[in-house]
Each structure stands twice: as structure tokens, then as C-alpha cells.
Design an enzyme around this catalytic site. Structure first.
Site, short mmCIF file in Angstrom:
data_model
loop_
_atom_site.label_atom_id
_atom_site.label_comp_id
_atom_site.label_asym_id
_atom_site.label_seq_id
_atom_site.Cartn_x
_atom_site.Cartn_y
_atom_site.Cartn_z
N GLU A 91 11.27 4.05 -0.37
CA GLU A 91 11.33 4.01 1.79
C GLU A 91 11.27 1.91 2.05
O GLU A 91 10.85 1.64 1.28
CB GLU A 91 9.97 4.25 2.20
CG GLU A 91 8.84 3.84 2.45
CD GLU A 91 7.70 3.23 3.77
OE1 GLU A 91 8.26 4.36 3.97
OE2 GLU A 91 7.11 2.64 3.43
N CYS A 104 10.52 -4.89 3.79
CA CYS A 104 9.36 -4.86 3.45
C CYS A 104 9.91 -3.80 2.13
O CYS A 104 10.66 -2.55 2.53
CB CYS A 104 8.31 -3.50 4.26
SG CYS A 104 7.31 -3.17 3.35
N CYS A 111 2.64 5.78 -6.96
CA CYS A 111 1.94 4.22 -7.23
C CYS A 111 0.41 5.21 -8.32
O CYS A 111 -0.09 6.49 -8.18
CB CYS A 111 1.23 3.58 -6.45
SG CYS A 111 0.60 2.21 -7.38
N CYS A 115 -5.25 3.73 -4.86
CA CYS A 115 -5.78 3.41 -3.99
C CYS A 115 -6.40 4.66 -2.76
O CYS A 115 -5.47 6.02 -2.28
CB CYS A 115 -5.62 2.30 -3.25
SG CYS A 115 -5.36 1.07 -4.20
N CYS A 118 -4.07 4.83 0.23
CA CYS A 118 -3.39 4.97 0.24
C CYS A 118 -2.65 6.07 -0.33
O CYS A 118 -2.35 6.67 -0.82
CB CYS A 118 -2.84 3.73 -0.45
SG CYS A 118 -1.17 3.44 -0.95
N GLY A 165 4.82 1.33 -4.04
CA GLY A 165 4.35 1.02 -5.74
C GLY A 165 3.28 -0.16 -5.71
O GLY A 165 3.68 -1.05 -5.01
N GLU A 166 3.14 -0.36 -7.27
CA GLU A 166 2.36 -2.15 -7.23
C GLU A 166 3.38 -3.13 -7.76
O GLU A 166 3.71 -2.74 -9.17
CB GLU A 166 1.40 -1.08 -8.22
CG GLU A 166 0.68 -2.48 -8.75
CD GLU A 166 0.05 -4.26 -8.10
OE1 GLU A 166 -0.29 -3.51 -6.95
OE2 GLU A 166 0.73 -5.27 -7.89
N SER A 197 3.32 -8.89 -2.93
CA SER A 197 1.69 -8.69 -2.31
C SER A 197 1.68 -7.12 -3.51
O SER A 197 1.80 -6.65 -4.54
CB SER A 197 1.88 -7.12 -1.67
OG SER A 197 0.57 -6.58 -1.08
N SER A 219 -4.31 -7.47 -2.30
CA SER A 219 -5.07 -6.87 -1.34
C SER A 219 -7.21 -6.44 -2.06
O SER A 219 -7.09 -5.66 -3.13
CB SER A 219 -4.11 -5.38 -2.30
OG SER A 219 -3.41 -5.47 -1.38
N LEU A 220 -7.13 -7.19 -0.85
CA LEU A 220 -8.59 -7.29 -1.90
C LEU A 220 -9.61 -6.15 -0.79
O LEU A 220 -10.35 -5.21 -1.98
CB LEU A 220 -9.57 -8.75 -0.85
CG LEU A 220 -10.29 -9.55 -1.49
CD1 LEU A 220 -9.81 -9.62 -2.85
CD2 LEU A 220 -10.68 -10.52 -0.85
N HIS A 221 -9.76 -5.41 0.48
CA HIS A 221 -10.57 -4.99 0.73
C HIS A 221 -11.58 -4.45 0.72
O HIS A 221 -11.76 -3.57 0.91
CB HIS A 221 -9.43 -3.43 0.43
CG HIS A 221 -8.00 -3.17 0.63
ND1 HIS A 221 -7.31 -3.78 0.97
CD2 HIS A 221 -7.32 -2.68 -0.35
CE1 HIS A 221 -6.08 -3.55 1.46
NE2 HIS A 221 -6.14 -2.90 0.27
N ASN A 301 -3.95 3.47 8.81
CA ASN A 301 -3.46 4.05 9.02
C ASN A 301 -3.49 5.42 8.40
O ASN A 301 -3.36 5.47 7.04
CB ASN A 301 -1.38 3.64 8.93
CG ASN A 301 -0.21 3.91 9.03
OD1 ASN A 301 -0.53 4.50 9.89
ND2 ASN A 301 0.61 4.53 8.42
N CYS A 344 6.46 10.13 9.86
CA CYS A 344 6.09 10.50 8.77
C CYS A 344 5.04 10.99 8.61
O CYS A 344 4.42 11.81 7.20
CB CYS A 344 5.59 8.63 7.48
SG CYS A 344 7.44 8.07 7.90
N1 SAH Z 1 0.57 -2.13 -4.25
C1 SAH Z 1 0.72 -3.19 -3.46
C2 SAH Z 1 1.11 -3.41 -2.49
C3 SAH Z 1 1.84 -2.52 -2.06
S1 SAH Z 1 1.04 -1.74 -0.45
C4 SAH Z 1 -0.81 -3.30 -3.27
O1 SAH Z 1 -1.30 -2.15 -2.97
O2 SAH Z 1 -0.81 -4.92 -2.60
C5 SAH Z 1 1.47 -2.86 0.43
C6 SAH Z 1 -0.31 -2.85 2.01
O3 SAH Z 1 -0.67 -2.03 2.61
C7 SAH Z 1 -1.47 -3.34 0.72
O4 SAH Z 1 -2.30 -4.34 1.39
C8 SAH Z 1 -2.00 -2.14 1.40
O5 SAH Z 1 -3.48 -2.21 0.78
C9 SAH Z 1 -2.06 -1.23 2.57
N2 SAH Z 1 -2.22 -0.02 2.63
C10 SAH Z 1 -1.75 1.25 1.61
N3 SAH Z 1 -2.19 2.01 2.84
C11 SAH Z 1 -2.59 2.14 4.01
C12 SAH Z 1 -2.85 2.56 4.76
N4 SAH Z 1 -2.91 3.96 4.89
N5 SAH Z 1 -3.26 2.42 6.41
C13 SAH Z 1 -3.20 0.67 6.09
N6 SAH Z 1 -3.05 -0.36 5.04
C14 SAH Z 1 -2.67 0.26 3.85
FE1 SF4 Z 2 -1.02 2.58 -2.61
FE2 SF4 Z 2 -0.80 -0.72 -3.09
FE3 SF4 Z 2 -3.27 0.85 -4.32
FE4 SF4 Z 2 -0.72 1.41 -4.84
S1 SF4 Z 2 -1.58 -0.03 -5.29
S2 SF4 Z 2 -2.40 3.21 -4.25
S3 SF4 Z 2 0.62 0.67 -3.73
S4 SF4 Z 2 -2.55 0.59 -1.56
#
Ligand code: SAH
Ligand code: SF4
Length: 374
Positions: A91, A104, A111, A115, A118, A165-166, A197, A219-221, A301, A344
């Protein structure tokens, strides 16, 4: 087999032109035709010698990806689903705002990082995209949008590698794509307006710094390794201490003087006051001077089967407040395109059905950055 010219950055195109027995400077002419003017018909490139055009027609092509679906949100966001073959879809999302147009872009089909929050991660890894497939998203979107808005002016001013993807696990294909985005003969975007990212692929953060420093989002989280291990499995390989060290090294070459930390707020998992305070301490006390950063908080999301919930609006506000009152610029991504995301969500229910895999869409939210503190 014809070569898809979307595959080449300037250097690659020079080599290709030389292979065809043409002068180097032809490459820049060709770049401008393809990327600035959206050209794919060599016959129309009338300032190129006829003999060169004839060779191009035999050996080359400028080819976009087939579109499976195009979804439009009432708020103006547009999401394209491209078919990349073998049952895989990726996408690309356009997010218009008053002062900018952000695209984007995806870097992989699926991926491998996996995570927990995700949808792409849950789908697993299918394959890396080639440079031409990364570039095709931008090439197509930019020129389709120009036609749609009846303008010859640039529509996309910012690119974020935040689709599927990463990106740093597909560095070889990413690098020429980034170079094209920055190239004045192609998209001419400033380094500050191109953001990679990453979930924290430490060695590749160093490569990016050395070879093509653009804006970086990490992406820290989570504020500690135990929690981050459970959300972002890659943390077991590159724990927070190493990740934050890499951020500090990145800052030495970064086009911006901060790293953007993304933080997806998950109800009861990482969204408590204690997490915000721990996060502050972690980034402030790292190394001698802390890590210069901004926070970008993302309300989760939801998608079927994740077992996770979005934090409540009050909780989100409280988290924002703690970080901003401590003096860290904190933005909250306002979800946009809810209507197309909902579509989606329904499609993603088909994840088990390989025959309908092309209908699957990842669930990264379509967002608008909203400044809540500065
Ligand atoms: N793989 C890379 C870039 C793609 S994801 C990464 O992880 O950074 C882009 C952003 O969307 C990341 O910060 C990811 O953590 C976030 N993301 C993925 N799934 C999500 C979800 N279900 N709700 C909110 N953010 C999400
Ligand atoms: Fe999703 Fe980014 Fe984690 Fe891959 S690295 S699983 S795209 S949040």
C-alpha cells in the site's frame, strides 16, 4: 528482457546509458523526463537523439505497478493498493495537508520484524521490494495526483517510509530510491522532508547515516527492554541501550537536530503515567547529554486478532501532557482516512486465505500530524 528505468538512481542510469554507448549527461536528461515530467513514452522525449530513443525502446521501459484498488477518504487521503505479483500487495498512502503533501511508501511485502501491534507484522514476511517498486509508488502517485489536480507543480513535498515493511531490512533497494528522492534531476526533496522510519536495525542506522542521512524516525513503543522485547521482537537483538547509542551517532550527521520517536499507545500495556516518566528518564539520561528527540504518539489502530486495544482519549492526553510538560515536543497523530481504514479492516480479515491475499491491506493508520505542544 527490458530494464525498468525506475530501478536506477543517477549513478545507475549513467552506467545504463554508457552500456548503450551513450554519453553520461544523457542520464540526467532521462531522469528529468521520467521523474519530473512523468514520461514513459520514449518517442515523446523529443530532445533525446532519435538513435538513443530507438535503443531505449528496445532495451528499456518505464513501468508502474498494477493497481489493485484505490480508496479515497472523505478527508482527502488516498490509499493505493498495488499488486506486486505472487499474490502480494503493498500500500501507498497520500496524505494532503494545508502546507504539504506527504506520501507514505512501502519498502517490503509483509515484514519480518513481527511487532505485536502491527497488522503487517502479523502477516509475516513475503519479500523485499526492488528499488523500482519503491520508486514506482512515488512516480505513480506524484504524476497521477498532478493530473488529478490539473497542475504541473509538485504535489508530494514529503516522503515517509512508513508503509509496509522495515526499510532498513531492505537497505540495498532503499538507498538508490532515497537518492532519487533527493536528486534535483528527479524529485529534488530536501533531506529533512524524506523520513525513514525504523523499528531499530542498529547497524543499518549507521549505514544510513554514512551513506544517505535523511530524517529518522525510530519506533520506540516502550521505555524498557522487558516491555519492548514483547512488542518489538527486534529489541532482543538490538536492545534499547544500543538503539539509543545509534540514535546519538545518527544525530551527528542527521539533517534535523532531533530523532522522532514513534510510540504507539496500547491500552494498559505501555500507556500509563509510569511509562511516560520512565520514557523521559530513559531518553534524557542516555549517555552524557541525552538523546535530542521529539515524540510522535500514535493511537493504536486496532485489527482483528491483535488482542490489543487503543488507549482512551483521556489516557492519550495525559501521556501527551507528561511528555510536553517535561519540555519534549510531542505530537499526536490524528487518525485520518478512518473510512478507508475501515474498509481495510474488513479486507484484512482474509489473512488466512492465500487466494485472496491480494485483497489484504495492512492496517497502518492514515494519519495527520497534529502539533499539540511545541
Ligand atoms: N517498519 C517501520 C516502518 C513502518 S511502520 C517501523 O516499524 O518503524 C510505521 C509506523 O506505524 C511505526 O511506528 C509502527 O510502529 C506504526 N504502526 C504499525 N502498526 C500500527 C498500528 N496497528 N497502530 C498504530 N501504529 C502502528
Ligand atoms: Fe510493522 Fe514496522 Fe514492526 Fe514491521 S517493523 S512489524 S512494519 S511496525
Amino acid at each position: 528482457m527490458k530494464t525498468n528505468l525506475l530501478h536506477f538512481d543517477a549513478e545507475g542510469l549513467v552506467a545504463f546509458c554508457e552500456q548503450l554507448g551513450e554519453k553520461r549527461f544523457r542520464a540526467n536528461q532521462l531522469l528529468r523526463w521520467i521523474h519530473q515530467r512523468g514520461g514513459s513514452d520514449f518517442d515523446a522525449m523529443t530532445d533525446l537523439a532519435k538513435s538513443f530513443r530507438d535503443k531505449l525502446k528496445v532495451h528499456a521501459v518505464v513501468q508502474a505497478l498494477p493497481i489493485s484498488r484505490c480508496l479515497e477518504s472523505a478527508d482527502g487521503s488516498i490509499k493505493w493498493l498495488f499488486d506486486v505479483g505472487g499474490g502480494d500487495a503493498i500500500e501507498t498512502v497520500f496524505i494532503p495537508e494545508q502546507d504539504r503533501g506527504t506520501l507514505c511508501v512501502s519498502s517490503q511485502a509483509g515484514c519480518a520484524v513481527g511487532c505485536r501491534f502491527c497488522s503487517t507484522g502479523h502477516q509475516g514476511f513475503s519479500r523485499n521490494l526492488g528499488t523500482h517498486e519503491i520508486v514506482a509508488q512515488l512516480w505513480f502517485a506524484e504524476h497521477a495526483l498532478r493530473r488529478r489536480f490539473h497542475t504541473g507543480e509538485r504535489v508530494i513535498s514529503n516522503v515517509v517510509m512508513m508503509g509496509m515493511g522495515e526499510p532498513l531490512q531492505n537497505f540495498a533497494a532503499l538507498l538508490p530510491a532515497l537518492r532519487l528522492m533527493l536528486d534535483d534531476h528527479a524529485y529534488g526533496l530536501s533531506r529533512r522532508r524524506v523520513t525513514v522510519s525504523t523499528s531499530g536495525v542498529v547497524p543499518m542506522m549507521d549505514r544510513l547515516r554514512e551513506e544517505c542521512p535523511v530524517a529518522l524516525a525510530v519506533s520506540l513503543h516502550a521505555p524498557n527492554d522487558a516491555l519492548r522485547d514483547s512488542l518489538v521482537p527486534l529489541n532482543r537483538k538490538y536492545p534499547l541501550e544500543e538503539l539509543l547509542d545509534a540514535c546519538q551517532r545518527y544525530l551527528l550527521a542527521a539533517p534535523r537536530d532531533f530523532i522522532t520517536f514513534e510510540y504507539c499507545l496500547l491500552d494498559g500495556v505501555n500507556d500509563q503515567d509510569q511509562h511516560a516518566h520512565e520514557l523521559l528518564a530513559r531518553v534524557r539520561q542516555h549517555g552524557e547529554s541525552g538523546v535530542a528527540c521529539k515524540f510522535n504518539l500514535i493511537p493504536f489502530n486496532p485489527f482483528p486478532g491483535s488482542g490489543l486495544r487503543r488507549s482512551s482519549p483521556d489516557r492519550i492526553q495525559q501521556f501527551v501532557r507528561i511528555l510536553s510538560e517535561a519540555g519534549i515536543v510531542t505530537t499526536l497523530r490524528k487518525t485520518r482516512g478512518d473510512d478507508i481504514d475501515a474498509a481495510c479492516g474488513q479486507l484484512a480479515g482474509d489473512v488466512q486465505d492465500r487466494t485472496r491475499v491480494h485483497l489484504r491491506m495492512p492496517l497502518h493508520p492514515v494519519h495527520r500530524l497534529e502539533e499539540v505542544a511545541s
